[in-house]
Design a protein around this motif. Structure first.
Motif, PDB file in Angstrom:
ATOM      1  N   SER A  13       0.444  -0.950  -0.126  1.00 27.99           N
ATOM      2  CA  SER A  13      -0.149   0.270   0.248  1.00 27.99           C
ATOM      3  C   SER A  13       0.959   1.470  -0.173  1.00 27.99           C
ATOM      4  CB  SER A  13      -1.459   0.282   1.352  1.00 27.99           C
ATOM      5  OG  SER A  13      -1.921   0.984   1.072  1.00 27.99           O
ATOM      6  N   GLY A  14       0.751   1.754  -1.030  1.00 22.05           N
ATOM      7  CA  GLY A  14       1.285   3.260  -1.422  1.00 22.05           C
ATOM      8  C   GLY A  14       3.049   2.805  -1.732  1.00 22.05           C
ATOM      9  N   HIS A  15       3.213   1.896  -2.233  1.00 18.48           N
ATOM     10  CA  HIS A  15       4.275   2.292  -2.896  1.00 18.48           C
ATOM     11  C   HIS A  15       4.627   2.658  -4.204  1.00 18.48           C
ATOM     12  CE1 HIS A  15       7.429  -1.029  -4.712  1.00 18.48           C
ATOM     13  NE2 HIS A  15       8.060  -1.463  -3.770  1.00 18.48           N
ATOM     14  N   PRO A  16       6.006   2.822  -4.496  1.00 19.08           N
ATOM     15  CA  PRO A  16       5.697   3.976  -5.785  1.00 19.08           C
ATOM     16  C   PRO A  16       5.728   3.007  -6.930  1.00 19.08           C
ATOM     17  CG  PRO A  16       7.927   3.733  -4.199  1.00 19.08           C
ATOM     18  CD  PRO A  16       7.321   2.740  -3.528  1.00 19.08           C
ATOM     19  N   ALA A  17       5.310   1.995  -6.823  1.00 14.09           N
ATOM     20  CA  ALA A  17       4.760   0.885  -7.978  1.00 14.09           C
ATOM     21  C   ALA A  17       3.467   1.543  -8.537  1.00 14.09           C
ATOM     22  CB  ALA A  17       4.256  -0.447  -7.641  1.00 14.09           C
ATOM     23  N   ILE A  18       2.288   1.869  -7.686  1.00  5.82           N
ATOM     24  CA  ILE A  18       0.925   2.510  -8.278  1.00  5.82           C
ATOM     25  C   ILE A  18       1.741   3.539  -8.682  1.00  5.82           C
ATOM     26  CG2 ILE A  18      -0.957   3.339  -6.778  1.00  5.82           C
ATOM     27  CD1 ILE A  18      -0.899   0.943  -4.926  1.00  5.82           C
TER      28      ILE A  18
END
Length: 276
Positions: A13-18
């Motif tokens: 959640s909140g990872h730069p991947a998103i």
């Protein structure tokens, strides 16, 4: 309009991947779908527990999708929750996607998140291109692609060229050359520099790109050293590194001297794995 799918979990959640997927989708005119898989493969799961876990996950992923929409309201973001084996279901669900995006942390933390330790297995199983995004989330410039003359590297070059043209950034094609070290042969009997065949393979890999993308700046380099460290060094500070893979049994050893889990978990930049 295509679809970019993003594998998400509570730990990502909140990872730069998103954010990476949202920005990438905006440039491509794609939609984004956040996909979470409730893992029921680790033990026998009671039916009521599975139903509760599914409902809780659906609510959490909807919230994640709402937060992701705030990154760029022009990109449509949807969510879906599946139940079963994360690696298998992500790969199967992404069969119709243009790109599957997964996030990973450092090697030290990889065992603590859903996708970190599974990134290479997902990339090996998926039929669409897979982008593995580091936790640091740096945004560099330029696209780097690994070349070895195979069909897989040709697919990687095609993908990388399209991305470089889309971003208006240079493309660097790397052919990593290192002389083998056969036991018992003297140095004078073995090549100490790239031969014409090596240069021909690289030239053929980028041939035609100038006609297809007139504004694309292409640099083709034969780099001394083994593929893994050569590609790592070349892609530090890049927007992405693109490599090819064959089959469904991991990365081709012929392609990049085994593009191993070390490359995916020690990311110099986002790494995109493209299948033939």
């Amino acid at each position: 309009m295509g679809t970019i799918m993003v594998g998400v979990s509570e730990s990502t959640s909140g990872h730069p991947a998103i954010g990476w997927a949202i920005r990438h989708a905006r440039r491509r005119g794609d939609t984004v779908e956040l996909v979470h898989v409730v893992d029921i493969t680790w033990t026998t799961i009671p039916v009521d527990w599975a139903e509760s876990a599914l409902l809780a996950a659906e609510e959490a992923v909807r919230g994640e999708a709402q937060r992701a929409s705030l990154i760029d309201p022009s990109v449509a973001v949807h969510s879906v929750v599946l139940i079963g084996s994360p690696t298998r279901l992500l790969a199967e669900h992404a069969a119709s996607a243009d790109l599957l995006v997964v996030g990973t942390h450092s090697r030290r933390a990889a065992s603590e998140i859903l996708l970190g330790s599974q990134a290479t297995r997902i990339a090996a199983a998926a039929t669409c291109p897979v982008a593995v995004i580091p936790a640091a989330g740096q945004e560099g410039t330029g696209i780097v692609v690994g070349v070895d003359g195979s069909e897989a590297s040709a697919a990687a070059v095609a993908f990388a060229a399209a991305e470089a043209d889309r971003y208006g950034e240079p493309l660097t094609a790397i052919y990593a050359w290192s002389a083998p070290e056969p036991w018992g042969m003297g140095e004078s009997a073995w090549p100490t520099s790239p031969v014409e065949e090596d240069r021909r393979i690289l030239a053929e890999a980028v041939a035609g790109l100038a006609d297809q993308y007139p504004d694309l700046r292409v640099t083709a380099e034969v780099v001394g050293g083994r593929p893994l460290p050569a590609l790592y060094a070349a892609s530090v500070g890049a927007r992405m590194l693109v490599v090819g893979t064959h089959g469904k049994h991991g990365f081709s050893k012929a392609l990049l001297g085994s593009v191993s889990e070390d490359l995916v978990l020690s990311l110099p930049c986002p790494v995109v794995v493209v299948r033939t």
